[in-house]
Design an enzyme around this catalytic site. Structure first.
Site, PDB file in Angstrom:
ATOM      1  N   LYS A 118      -1.896 -17.294   5.918  1.00  0.00           N
ATOM      2  CA  LYS A 118      -1.184 -16.604   6.985  1.00  0.00           C
ATOM      3  C   LYS A 118      -0.437 -17.546   7.952  1.00  0.00           C
ATOM      4  O   LYS A 118       0.691 -17.898   7.683  1.00  0.00           O
ATOM      5  CB  LYS A 118      -2.123 -15.642   7.696  1.00  0.00           C
ATOM      6  N   TYR A 136       0.816  -1.213   0.000  1.00  0.00           N
ATOM      7  CA  TYR A 136       0.000   0.000   0.000  1.00  0.00           C
ATOM      8  C   TYR A 136       0.849   1.262   0.000  1.00  0.00           C
ATOM      9  O   TYR A 136       0.513   2.235   0.673  1.00  0.00           O
ATOM     10  CB  TYR A 136      -0.963  -0.010   1.201  1.00  0.00           C
TER      11      TYR A 136
END
Ligand SMILES: *Cc1c(COP(=O)(O)O)cnc(C)c1O
Length: 431
Positions: A281, A19
């Site tokens: 994850k 991001y």
């Protein structure tokens, strides 16, 4: 390690970060190594050469870093092979892992697709659902329903079911498939069912049943979409609605899987099984990138009876042996201990350490579930000030939006846990 400043110059000039803009505007900390729950930095930050990790590297490193058992498992696998293609070949690490995942997840989930990241696991889940309906002669069923406040990954189909406000839908208007959104699930793990909300869910599923392939949600904990908790009762409701109206149910447990919410899988809180489940994850204990999509026999049979009787998906690094070996060792470690007790201990430490923040100026809400602690501010967090305030306490945190939060490795000792909550407190006050 070479000159740190030279490294940072190259980083800024050439390397995208999550991001981030290009070139980068915030200087990242350079990590030289990590061990246990500590990140060792190339250069001290606020006098600290080591930071206690409050993030588990985004939910993944549940056993901490350089765990001797995980290191050994990967080394051992390295001595056999790092990778071979999965088309036409198979191997013990991947087969054992898949069989194990079938064993520990809800009973109806029988088949496993090993993907290389969480976003791909969600892509595969949606592809399975859409293809199932095509295969059984219902091609109009190709939309997906979710509730607001979710996060399912950054590739295009997962993005289409992320929260439309936080999920960059504006930027991608006209590009993303238009999915159906219910309101955010009412907050609170223990909150009683909001009947009006339940009725709105029922209405949406019923009205759109003919075009709906699936409902996808993060069960119990919405992670990157806002770190919110909701009652497992809504999962039972979704299960009933999906059964009643012929819609598939997908649980994205990429963040919640492997104990984080206090149950091994968040679905266990509700005692329901989805038709498709995504894992990722913490699957490899944070060592290597791997994710998994599990589905029922009914979905697999449906796909396999279709005009195109195969699931057309096959990443180059599918079933990667190193990642599978790490995942097997991580599961051995997790299930070989009283993990629920460790998660409970961490939750109790978070409750105790964060309680003083409740009602503090600028703080809207403090909440803990399993080994997840969240402080929600009443304003957007000043990310740099909050990160630096935590670092001054010797803690690594990555606040975002209006949230300062932590999900420590399960091996975090009580002293380090107290340090983490001091770091969260400092970040919440400074941010
Ligand atoms: C992180 C996450 C993903 C995406 O996984 P990646 O490995 O980052 O692609 C999807 N769903 C949920 C719930 C996640 O937390």
């Amino acid at each position: 390690m070479g000159d740190v400043h030279q490294l940072l110059d190259l980083d800024r000039a050439h390397v995208w970060h999550p991001y981030g803009p290009m070139p980068g505007t915030v200087t990242p900390y350079v990590v030289e190594s990590a061990s246990g729950v500590r990140l060792r930095l190339a250069e001290p930050v606020a006098g600290h050469r080591e930071l206690v990790d409050g993030m588990s590297s985004w939910w993944a490193a549940i056993h901490g870093y350089r765990h001797p058992v995980l290191d050994e498992a990967v080394r051992d696998q390295l001595g056999r092979m790092s990778h071979v293609m999965f088309g036409g070949l198979t191997h013990e690490p991947a087969v054992r892992l898949a069989a194990r995942l079938v064993e520990i997840t809800p009973a109806p989930l029988q088949h496993v697709f090993l993907a290389d990241s969480g976003s791909v696991a969600v892509e595969v889940a949606l592809k399975m659902c859409l293809q199932y309906w095509r295969s059984v002669g219902r091609p109009a069923k190709r939309r997906v329903l979710t509730w607001r406040g979710g996060y399912h990954g950054d590739t295009f189909h997962p993005m289409s079911v992320c929260d439309p406000e936080g999920g960059m839908h504006q930027l991608w208007g006209g590009v993303l498939p238009r999915q159906l959104f219910a309101g955010e699930p009412p907050a609170g793990f223990d909150a009683p069912v909001d009947e009006a909300y339940a009725a709105s869910l029922a209405d949406l599923v019923e009205r759109h049943a003919d075009e709906l392939a699936a409902v996808i949600v993060e069960p119990v904990v919405q992670g990157a979409g806002g770190m919110r908790f909701h009652s497992p009762a809504y999962l039972r409701l979704l299960r009933e609605l999906c059964d009643a109206h012929g819609v598939l149910l997908v649980f994205d447990e990429i963040a919640t899987g492997f104990g984080r919410s206090g149950a091994l899988f968040a679905a266990d809180h509700a005692a329901v099984s989805p038709d498709v489940m995504c894992l990722g994850k913490a699957l490899t204990g944070g060592y290597l990138t791997m994710a998994a999509t599990l589905c029922t026999a009914e979905i697999a049979d449906g796909i396999s009876r279709g005009e195109v009787p195969v699931l057309a998906h096959g990443p180059t690094f599918m079933g990667n042996p190193l990642a599978a070996a790490a995942a097997n060792a991580s599961l051995d470690l997790l299930l070989g201990q009283d993990w629920a007790q460790e998660v409970k201990r961490i939750g109790a430490g978070l409750v105790a350490g964060l309680a003083p923040l409740a009602g503090a100026p600028g703080v809207r809400d403090v909440r803990v579930l399993g080994a997840i602690g969240v402080v929600q501010l009443d304003h957007p967090v000043d990310m740099r000030a909050a990160t630096e305030a935590a670092a001054r306490e010797g803690v690594w945190l990555r606040p975002f939006r209006d949230l300062v939060y932590t999900m420590p490795p399960y091996v975090t000792g009580d002293d380090d846990l107290a340090r983490i909550t001091a770091g969260v407190t400092a970040a919440a006050v400074a941010g």
